[in-house]
Design an enzyme around this catalytic site. Structure first.
Site, mmCIF file in Angstrom:
data_model
loop_
_atom_site.group_PDB
_atom_site.id
_atom_site.type_symbol
_atom_site.label_atom_id
_atom_site.label_comp_id
_atom_site.label_asym_id
_atom_site.label_seq_id
_atom_site.Cartn_x
_atom_site.Cartn_y
_atom_site.Cartn_z
ATOM 1 N N ASP A 166 0.814 -1.211 0.000
ATOM 2 C CA ASP A 166 0.000 0.000 0.000
ATOM 3 C C ASP A 166 0.849 1.264 0.000
ATOM 4 O OD1 ASP A 166 -2.125 -1.675 0.042
ATOM 5 O OD2 ASP A 166 -3.109 -0.774 1.775
ATOM 6 N N CYS A 220 0.875 -8.268 4.994
ATOM 7 C CA CYS A 220 0.415 -6.891 4.829
ATOM 8 C C CYS A 220 -1.059 -6.793 4.461
ATOM 9 C CB CYS A 220 1.283 -6.179 3.794
ATOM 10 S SG CYS A 220 2.976 -5.928 4.405
ATOM 11 N N ASP A 221 -1.606 -5.665 4.863
ATOM 12 C CA ASP A 221 -2.923 -5.157 4.535
ATOM 13 C C ASP A 221 -3.942 -6.157 3.988
ATOM 14 O OD1 ASP A 221 -0.929 -2.833 4.545
ATOM 15 O OD2 ASP A 221 -2.863 -1.875 4.749
ATOM 16 N N LYS A 222 -4.185 -6.143 2.666
ATOM 17 C CA LYS A 222 -5.278 -6.932 2.098
ATOM 18 C C LYS A 222 -4.945 -8.412 2.018
ATOM 19 C CE LYS A 222 -6.258 -2.908 1.940
ATOM 20 N NZ LYS A 222 -4.866 -2.642 2.222
ATOM 21 N N CYS A 248 4.800 -2.471 8.539
ATOM 22 C CA CYS A 248 5.152 -1.171 9.123
ATOM 23 C C CYS A 248 4.712 -1.086 10.584
ATOM 24 C CB CYS A 248 4.560 -0.045 8.290
ATOM 25 S SG CYS A 248 5.186 -0.023 6.590
ATOM 26 N N GLU A 251 -7.046 4.302 -0.353
ATOM 27 C CA GLU A 251 -6.714 4.871 0.943
ATOM 28 C C GLU A 251 -6.320 6.333 0.776
ATOM 29 O OE1 GLU A 251 -5.151 1.071 3.559
ATOM 30 O OE2 GLU A 251 -3.682 2.500 2.787
ATOM 31 N N SER A 298 -5.777 4.792 5.421
ATOM 32 C CA SER A 298 -4.732 3.897 5.905
ATOM 33 C C SER A 298 -4.827 3.817 7.421
ATOM 34 C CB SER A 298 -3.363 4.450 5.497
ATOM 35 O OG SER A 298 -2.332 3.808 6.202
#
Length: 554
Positions: free
Chosen positions: A80, A121-123, A193, A444, A470
């Site tokens: 992202d 990560c994320d998705k 992160c 985002e 985000s």
């Protein structure tokens, strides 16, 4: 006991199938054991995934130690941070559906007996979990772990500070050399992160919901304990295969509520609303937005990790991690401790004797950051199906705010206005046509929110959007406005200068015009031309549901 993999390894009819396994070097002995798909998102474009080859090998070692045959298969993943601020971000949320679909394809096509998911990560985390719930074979999730924080000018920092530094540079608060120092020292190495952003939020909630081992959410990527955890994940899936324990046995209404409770205590990303709705949808668990506020009303916010505060994931880990947070919450009886984890133990067994060791990282329930949870769902005449704000990251003076709307039909237009000083104290920035259908892909909005924070406007300016934020966003950033503009939602009817009233404690958001005026404007509304007319995003835009339903494909 018959195995799923018998469909590709047993009997005269499967001789051609076995010949293809032998072509890859598998032995007869390996084919007699359970076949475990190790779904790895390793790549060389995502900091959170750059080291997943090591985690994957550790998982495979654990599977072999417990008597299984591990088989690595790939999964995609969008970074992202790298996708942020350009067309690439339109692909981030939709990639969740691709990941779920590809996992389903690989698991069923190759008759795996079980799965270990290796995302970070994320998705990627929710995408893999959605696919696993759909396939519903024994599954353990083992993430790659969080990045360590960086250090700039004596301050511990993470990615949100890097984005805010851009705003500070645009406002003239720092110079090019100071920006370079942030650039080179904020993200020190591999891992997701290091703040309570979406990736770490979902990795922590995977642990709280029971589909990942204790420690999954917080053990740093660079520590040996992360490799140990991966080996134990490989062993744990073999136990689940033997007992035939499946994701939908683990993920149920009670464990989703446990995860929501932890979400509120941790102050997780607003994206967790989308992802928990989507995971629950695949697990056949009834969840709606009202449940979020019900849980938030009784759950104290115990953690202020970046961007809400100055602590980072390694601080949470050293304070006892998610088991310590859950133990603290259990003092108020907020969890169902009879629910199972993939390690074979109940929540009660996993949190027994766990006490937070650092009250900066994990507050007590007696003296929390706030008596209510980190997220809040708001409703009103511009969000009839709801919208979401990370309340724990909002300055107290912005919890209730009224101001004139500054209306933009894309993120790019809004960023240009912010960077060029056209947004002033008191404004309410409205960014629309960035929802699941209108974006498409629900980008985002980290660039505009971090620009406002870097320019020291986050305590004076609100931002609302039918897009999303985000986990690194802070301030009065209100996203997921539903229905979205592209579907004719009332956010499409707001005019420049309309007064918008925001009351976060009161769970309301309204444009200060009459219902009659709103209806008059609706009569004159026309849909915008689609922003993307080809490729699979065009297909996604036609099939995506409302954010209030998790932006899943219909």
């Amino acid at each position: 006991m018959a195995k799923i993999s018998d469909n590709v390894t047993k009997g005269v009819e499967r001789a051609p199938n076995r010949s293809l396994f032998y072509a890859m070097g598998y032995t007869k002995e390996e084919l007699e054991r359970p076949l475990i798909g190790v779904v790895s998102a390793h790549s060389e474009i995502v900091p959170g995934h750059i080291h997943l080859d090591k985690i994957t090998e550790a998982v495979k070692a654990g599977v072999r130690m417990a008597g299984g045959t591990p088989i690595m298969v790939p999964a995609i993943g969008v970074c992202d941070g790298i996708a942020m601020g350009h067309t690439g971000m339109k692909y981030s949320l939709p990639s969740r559906e691709l990941i779920a679909d590809s996992l389903e394809s690989m698991a069923i096509a190759h008759a795996f007996d079980g799965l270990v998911l290796v995302p970070n990560c994320d998705k990627v985390v929710p995408g893999m979990l959605m696919g696993a719930c759909r396939v519903n074979i024994p599954t353990v999730l083992c993430s790659g772990g969080p990045m360590m924080s960086g250090k700039v000018f004596g301050e511990e920092v993470s990615l949100s500070k890097m984005f805010e530094a851009v705003g500070a540079r645009k406002a003239g608060f720092i110079d090019d050399e100071q920006l370079r120092i942030y650039e080179e020292n904020t993200c020190p190495g591999c891992g997701s992160c290091s703040g309570m952003y979406t990736a770490n939020s979902m990795n922590c909630l995977s642990e709280a919901i029971g589909i990942a081992l204790p420690g999954n959410g917080t053990i740093p990527a660079v520590q040996g304990r992360r490799i140990m955890l991966a080996k134990h994940a490989g062993m744990a899936v073999m136990d689940m295969v033997e007992k035939n324990i499946k994701p939908r046995d683990i993920i149920n209404e009670k464990t989703v509520r446990n995860a929501l409770t932890c979400d509120m205590a941790l102050g997780c990303s607003t994206n967790t609303v989308l992802h928990l709705l989507a995971i629950a949808h695949e697990a056949k668990v009834p969840v709606d937005l009202k449940m979020f506020n019900e849980v938030s009303a009784v759950t104290p916010n115990l953690c202020h990790l970046a961007p809400a505060g100055d602590t980072h994931m390694h601080d949470l880990d050293m304070a006892g991690g998610i088991p310590a947070v859950m133990a603290e919450l259990n003092k108020l009886g907020l969890l169902d401790t009879t629910q199972m984890n993939v390690n074979g133990h109940t929540v009660a067994e996993n949190i027994e004797g766990k006490i937070p060791t650092d009250r900066t990282a994990i507050k007590s329930v007696e003296e929390p950051y706030s008596k209510t949870g980190g997220l809040m769902v708001l409703w009103g005449n511009i969000a009839e199906e709801g919208c979401v704000v990370k309340r724990s990251a909002v300055a107290p003076e912005m919890l209730v705010h009224s101001g004139p709307a500054r209306v933009f039909n894309s993120e790019d237009e809004a960023i240009d206005a912010i960077y060029n000083g056209r947004i002033v104290k008191g404004d309410v920035v409205v960014i629309r046509y960035e929802g699941p259908k209108g974006g498409p892909g629900m980008r985002e909005m980290l660039n505009p929110t971090s620009a406002l924070a870097g320019m020291k406007l986050d305590k004076d300016v609100a931002l609302i959007t039918d897009g999303r934020f985000s986990g690194a966003s802070r301030g009065a950033s209100i996203g997921h406005v539903s229905p979205e503009a592209a579907s004719g939602g009332a956010i499409a009817l707001i005019n420049e200068g309309d007064i918008i009233d925001i009351d976060i404690p009161g769970a309301s958001i309204n444009v200060r015009i009459s219902d009659q005026e709103l209806e008059e404007r609706r009569k004159g509304w026309k849909p915008m031309e689609p922003k993307i007319k080809e490729g699979w995003l065009s297909r996604y835009s036609r099939m995506a549901s409302s954010a209030s339903k998790g932006a899943v494909l219909e």
